[in-house]
Design an enzyme around this catalytic site. Structure first.
Site, PDB file in Angstrom:
ATOM      1  N   LYS A   1       7.697  -7.098  14.605  1.00 38.92           N
ATOM      2  CA  LYS A   1       7.928  -5.696  14.218  1.00 38.92           C
ATOM      3  C   LYS A   1       8.824  -4.985  15.239  1.00 38.92           C
ATOM      4  O   LYS A   1       9.712  -4.219  14.873  1.00 38.92           O
ATOM      5  CB  LYS A   1       6.595  -4.958  14.064  1.00 38.92           C
TER       6      LYS A   1
ATOM      7  N   GLN B   1       0.818  -1.220   0.000  1.00 42.81           N
ATOM      8  CA  GLN B   1       0.000   0.000   0.000  1.00 42.81           C
ATOM      9  C   GLN B   1       0.853   1.271   0.000  1.00 42.81           C
ATOM     10  O   GLN B   1       0.650   2.156  -0.828  1.00 42.81           O
ATOM     11  CB  GLN B   1      -0.946  -0.010   1.206  1.00 42.81           C
TER      12      GLN B   1
ATOM     13  N   TYR C   1       2.951 -11.006  15.353  1.00 42.85           N
ATOM     14  CA  TYR C   1       3.228  -9.943  14.372  1.00 42.85           C
ATOM     15  C   TYR C   1       3.878  -8.745  15.058  1.00 42.85           C
ATOM     16  O   TYR C   1       4.916  -8.235  14.613  1.00 42.85           O
ATOM     17  CB  TYR C   1       1.922  -9.518  13.691  1.00 42.85           C
TER      18      TYR C   1
END
Length: 288
Positions: free
Chosen positions: A130, A12, A126
């Site tokens: 990160k 994106q 997740y």
């Protein structure tokens, strides 16, 4: 000419950077995993040397939050080890590195906007991957490099909440959407423009962390309601609690990010979330 490598360029944010790129005086190299595997140190080094790279914007990420619970190694490989590779080589070759991280590094128990100095406490695989990527970058410490934490990203490109709501809003008479998770959407085009604007202004000895989202505060329920309203869809949105919609990964209930640091450091003006949504729906041909 100043050469910029954009990894994950089909995502994106990467796609929005690609669309905005003709407005900026840089030589861009747009790659995805087919052109450049950032989990392989030697491949990145070869690419950097061959193309004389001056800056890297890392938009590559493993973002399947629920699937990460069962694909821990894959999430770690992309969100942590690949970032470690980029940071190590950025340090070695004196390259600027901009890395995109997430609000999920926080546990969501705050009652005021998270600042960059607040304690992190990831609640899912997740988020941990990160944060491990952030730590690896900070440890390598490439000069003139920053981490940008963002949240609820949507765009004209890719799969995202806005597009899902538009599709379901046309198919169904009503939808249940969570109202007790609060934060701010980020229109990827606004984030992409900000990254390109601040790129030449980044000068720091140690890796700095910044927050960026659009302005405002809302729940996923509020967001869905506004999407239906702007697109003039008659689908009714019903508020439900997180407990009524169980997912594999735990998500933060509150992830509002303070943007005062990025605004004061770079003089950034941040659009209101409804303005970003309006622009996105117009581009999608869905604004009614």
């Amino acid at each position: 000419m100043f050469s910029v490598l954009v990894t994950g360029s089909n995502g994106q944010v990467g796609s929005e950077i690609k669309e905005l790129s003709p407005d900026y005086p840089y030589k861009f190299f747009f790659t995805d995993k087919k052109e450049l595997d950032i989990t392989k140190l030697q491949d990145i080094e070869k690419f950097i040397v061959q193309n004389d790279i001056d800056a890297i914007i890392n938009c590559a990420a493993y973002t399947a939050v629920d699937r990460a619970e069962s694909e821990k190694e894959r999430a770690d490989e992309i969100n942590h080890l690949a970032v470690q590779n980029l940071a190590k080589l950025s340090k070695e070759f004196s390259i600027k590195l901009i890395h995109i991280s997430t609000d999920y590094v926080f546990d969501g128990t705050n009652h005021k906007p998270y600042t960059e100095k607040d304690a992190t406490n990831p609640q899912n695989i997740y988020a941990k991957s990160k944060l491990d990527g952030e730590h690896a970058m900070i440890k390598a410490n490439p000069h003139n490099s920053i981490i940008i934490r963002t949240s609820w990203v949507y765009s004209y490109y890719g799969v995202n909440f806005v597009k899902t709501m538009l599709r379901l809003g046309k198919e169904k008479g009503s939808l249940n959407v969570i109202f007790d998770q609060v934060g701010t959407p980020t229109y990827a085009k606004d984030l992409a423009r900000t990254i390109l604007e601040i790129l030449p202004k980044i000068e720091n000895e140690k890796v700095e962390v910044y927050n960026y989202t659009n302005e405002g505060v809302l729940s996923w329920y509020d967001f869905a309601k506004e999407i239906m309203k702007m697109a003039k869809l008659t689908c009714k949105i019903n508020p439900i609690e997180t407990a009524e919609y169980p997912t594999a990964a735990k998500r933060p209930h509150y992830s509002l990010l303070s943007k005062s640091k990025i605004k004061s450091t770079f003089g950034v003006t941040i659009p209101y979330w409804k303005d970003g949504l309006d622009d996105c729906l117009r581009r999608l041909g869905e604004r009614r």
